[in-house]
Scaffold this motif. Structure first.
Motif, PDB file in Angstrom:
ATOM      1  N   ARG A 183      -5.810  -7.765   4.689  1.00  9.73           N
ATOM      2  CA  ARG A 183      -5.150  -6.593   4.236  1.00  9.73           C
ATOM      3  C   ARG A 183      -3.858  -6.214   4.835  1.00  9.73           C
ATOM      4  NH1 ARG A 183     -10.805  -3.189   3.723  1.00  9.73           N
ATOM      5  NH2 ARG A 183     -11.958  -4.880   2.432  1.00  9.73           N
ATOM      6  N   PRO A 229       3.735  -4.169  -2.169  1.00 14.32           N
ATOM      7  CA  PRO A 229       3.809  -3.350  -0.972  1.00 14.32           C
ATOM      8  C   PRO A 229       5.012  -2.699  -0.250  1.00 14.32           C
ATOM      9  CG  PRO A 229       3.525  -5.817  -0.563  1.00 14.32           C
ATOM     10  CD  PRO A 229       3.127  -5.337  -1.925  1.00 14.32           C
ATOM     11  N   LEU A 274       5.718   0.495  -1.955  1.00 17.77           N
ATOM     12  CA  LEU A 274       5.205   1.699  -1.081  1.00 17.77           C
ATOM     13  C   LEU A 274       5.583   1.786   0.081  1.00 17.77           C
ATOM     14  CD1 LEU A 274       1.308   1.070  -1.856  1.00 17.77           C
ATOM     15  CD2 LEU A 274       2.819   2.547  -3.149  1.00 17.77           C
ATOM     16  N   SER A 317      -3.492   4.255  -3.899  1.00 16.85           N
ATOM     17  CA  SER A 317      -2.457   3.638  -4.816  1.00 16.85           C
ATOM     18  C   SER A 317      -3.054   2.534  -5.698  1.00 16.85           C
ATOM     19  CB  SER A 317      -1.606   3.140  -3.990  1.00 16.85           C
ATOM     20  OG  SER A 317      -1.685   2.035  -3.196  1.00 16.85           O
ATOM     21  N   GLU A 364      -0.659   5.677   1.701  1.00 16.42           N
ATOM     22  CA  GLU A 364      -1.387   6.521   1.066  1.00 16.42           C
ATOM     23  C   GLU A 364      -1.918   7.730   1.919  1.00 16.42           C
ATOM     24  OE1 GLU A 364      -3.579   2.909  -1.242  1.00 16.42           O
ATOM     25  OE2 GLU A 364      -4.640   3.776   0.428  1.00 16.42           O
ATOM     26  N   TYR A 377      -0.465  -0.308   2.812  1.00 16.80           N
ATOM     27  CA  TYR A 377      -1.320   0.521   1.825  1.00 16.80           C
ATOM     28  C   TYR A 377      -1.874   1.720   2.514  1.00 16.80           C
ATOM     29  CZ  TYR A 377      -0.320  -3.509  -1.428  1.00 16.80           C
ATOM     30  OH  TYR A 377       0.321  -4.431  -2.156  1.00 16.80           O
ATOM     31  N   ASP A 378      -2.564   1.705   3.513  1.00 18.13           N
ATOM     32  CA  ASP A 378      -3.179   2.602   4.242  1.00 18.13           C
ATOM     33  C   ASP A 378      -2.232   3.628   4.826  1.00 18.13           C
ATOM     34  OD1 ASP A 378      -5.723   1.951   3.576  1.00 18.13           O
ATOM     35  OD2 ASP A 378      -5.819   0.755   5.544  1.00 18.13           O
ATOM     36  N   PRO A 418      -2.882  -4.837  -6.717  1.00 20.12           N
ATOM     37  CA  PRO A 418      -2.220  -3.470  -6.074  1.00 20.12           C
ATOM     38  C   PRO A 418      -0.705  -3.504  -6.599  1.00 20.12           C
ATOM     39  CG  PRO A 418      -2.362  -4.798  -4.320  1.00 20.12           C
ATOM     40  CD  PRO A 418      -3.285  -5.508  -5.430  1.00 20.12           C
ATOM     41  N   ARG A 478      -7.471  -5.239  -3.078  1.00 21.94           N
ATOM     42  CA  ARG A 478      -7.416  -4.755  -1.968  1.00 21.94           C
ATOM     43  C   ARG A 478      -8.609  -4.816  -1.151  1.00 21.94           C
ATOM     44  NH1 ARG A 478      -4.365   0.243  -2.097  1.00 21.94           N
ATOM     45  NH2 ARG A 478      -5.387   0.501   0.061  1.00 21.94           N
TER      46      ARG A 478
END
Length: 349
Positions: A61, A248, A251, A83, A69, A65-66, A245, A56
Motif C-alpha cells: 500500500r 497517487p 492525490l 478517495s 485523505e 492515499y492515507d 484507486p 487499496r
C-alpha cells in the motif's frame, strides 16, 4: 454546435484558425493549463508513477492515499475521507452500498445521475414540496426503513447552495443526506472546504458528501466524506476493494499545490466580482452567490455570443431529449480584459 479541439481549452480556444474567448467547462481555477501547477503534478508523477492499478486492499500500500485523505477530511471538516478514481464512482459506491432493506431512497430536484442506481432513470422529485410530502408519508407509515435523500449542492438553479432554505424544510433529524458537492468543493467555503460544514450544521441524522475532485482541485479523482463508521463500511465492500484507486500522483498534488489553490481562489473571487459589477441585466441568468457559473436557456443569446467569438458551455443535458443547457463560467484563468469583452457583448444584446 460541437467543437473538437487538440488541446485543453483555457480562456482562449482556436477553432479552424480563428480565436475565441472561452467561458465554459468546469476548470474553475484554471489549473489544468497553469504551468506552476503542471510542474508540481509532473514532479509527483516522477515520484509516485503515472498510475497504481492495484486494489487499496492489497498487501502493498502507498502512504500517499492515507496522507491525502487525512488532509482532505481536515480541510472539509469531516471525521474521515476515502478517495476513489472518479466522482461518479464515489456516488455509485454510496448508492449501491445503501441499497438494502434498511434504507429507502428519495431524490431532491435536479439530482445528478451519478447518484442514481440506474443511469437511465431520472428519479428526482419536481419540487421540495413534493419531496417533503412523500418523506412525511414514508415516516408516518414506515418505521423500519431510514430515508436517504440524495441531492446536488450546486444544482445550477439556485435551489440549494448557498443557503439550502428548501432543504431546511425537510425532517432532517430523521434523514440520511447524501450530497454531491462536485461543483463547490475546492472553490467555495473556507479554504475551498465546500458545503460539508454548512449542511452538517443543519443536524441531519447522518451526512455523507461525495464529489469529483477534478473541478475544484484540477486532478482526476473522487472522494467521500463522512463518519468513520460510514467510510469504514464503504471501504469494506467488494465494490471498493475491486476498483482501482485514483492515481497517487493526482492525490499528492492536492497536498503539495496548496499555495496555488489559495492564490487561484482569490483570483476567481476577484473575477466573479468583476463580472457581476460590470454586467447589466444580471437577472437573465440563474446564478449563486460566490459561484462562477451563470446559467441561461436563451438559445438566441448563445448564438449572439458565438457570433462575437465567445464560446460558452451549451449542450443538451443530461441526455439528448433534454433541453439545451447554456452556462457562462468565469474562471481564474480569465483576465479583466476577457471579462470586459464578455460584458460588452452581453450588454449589447
Amino acid at each position: 454546435m460541437v467543437y473538437n479541439l487538440d488541446s485543453f481549452p483555457s480562456n482562449h480556444i482556436l477553432i479552424e484558425g480563428e480565436n475565441y474567448l472561452y467561458f465554459g467547462g468546469t476548470s474553475y481555477l484554471g489549473l489544468q493549463t497553469d504551468v506552476d501547477f503542471q510542474n508540481i503534478f509532473i514532479k509527483n508523477i516522477r515520484k509516485h508513477g503515472t498510475n497504481y492499478g492495484a486494489s487499496r486492499k492489497s498487501n502493498v500500500r502507498l502512504n500517499i492515499y492515507d496522507e491525502t485523505e487525512a488532509y482532505l477530511s481536515k480541510l472539509i471538516g469531516s471525521e474521515t475521507c476515502v478517495s476513489l478514481s472518479s466522482g461518479y464512482l464515489a456516488g455509485q459506491l454510496i448508492a449501491q452500498s445503501l441499497n438494502t432493506k434498511k434504507y429507502s431512497f428519495f431524490y431532491a430536484p435536479n439530482t445528478h445521475a451519478a447518484l442514481n442506481l440506474s443511469i437511465t432513470e431520472n428519479k428526482s422529485t419536481q419540487s421540495y414540496r413534493e419531496l417533503k410530502a412523500i418523506l412525511s408519508l414514508h415516516l408516518a407509515n414506515q418505521t423500519e426503513q431510514t430515508p436517504v435523500v440524495f441531492l446536488d449542492a450546486i444544482d445550477f438553479y439556485g435551489t440549494n447552495f448557498p443557503d439550502f432554505e428548501a432543504l431546511k424544510s425537510l425532517p432532517l433529524s430523521d434523514i440520511i443526506l447524501v450530497v454531491d458537492d462536485s461543483h463547490s468543493i475546492g472553490i467555495t467555503g473556507e479554504n475551498g472546504s465546500g458545503v460539508f460544514k454548512t449542511i452538517q450544521a443543519l443536524n441531519p441524522k447522518e451526512l455523507i458528501v461525495c464529489c469529483s475532485l477534478g473541478k475544484g482541485f484540477g486532478i482526476q479523482a473522487g472522494a467521500i466524506f463522512g463518519s468513520k463508521y460510514r467510510v469504514n463500511k464503504l471501504e469494506s465492500t467488494a465494490f471498493f476493494g475491486g476498483s482501482s484507486p485514483a492515481a497517487p500522483a493526482n492525490l499528492a498534488t492536492i497536498v503539495s499545490a496548496e499555495n496555488i489553490y489559495t492564490a487561484k481562489r482569490k483570483t476567481l473571487k476577484h473575477n466573479i466580482d468583476y463580472f457581476i459589477n460590470n454586467i447589466e441585466n444580471l437577472e437573465r441568468f440563474k446564478w449563486m452567490k460566490t459561484h462562477p457559473a451563470f446559467s441561461f436557456s436563451n438559445e438566441q443569446l448563445n448564438k449572439h455570443l458565438e457570433n462575437n467569438n465567445i464560446i460558452v458551455t451549451s449542450f443538451r443535458y443530461p441526455d439528448e431529449t433534454s433541453p439545451i443547457m447554456s452556462r457562462i463560467v468565469i474562471s481564474a484563468a480569465h483576465t479583466e480584459e476577457d471579462i470586459s469583452r464578455l460584458c460588452e457583448v452581453l450588454n449589447g444584446y
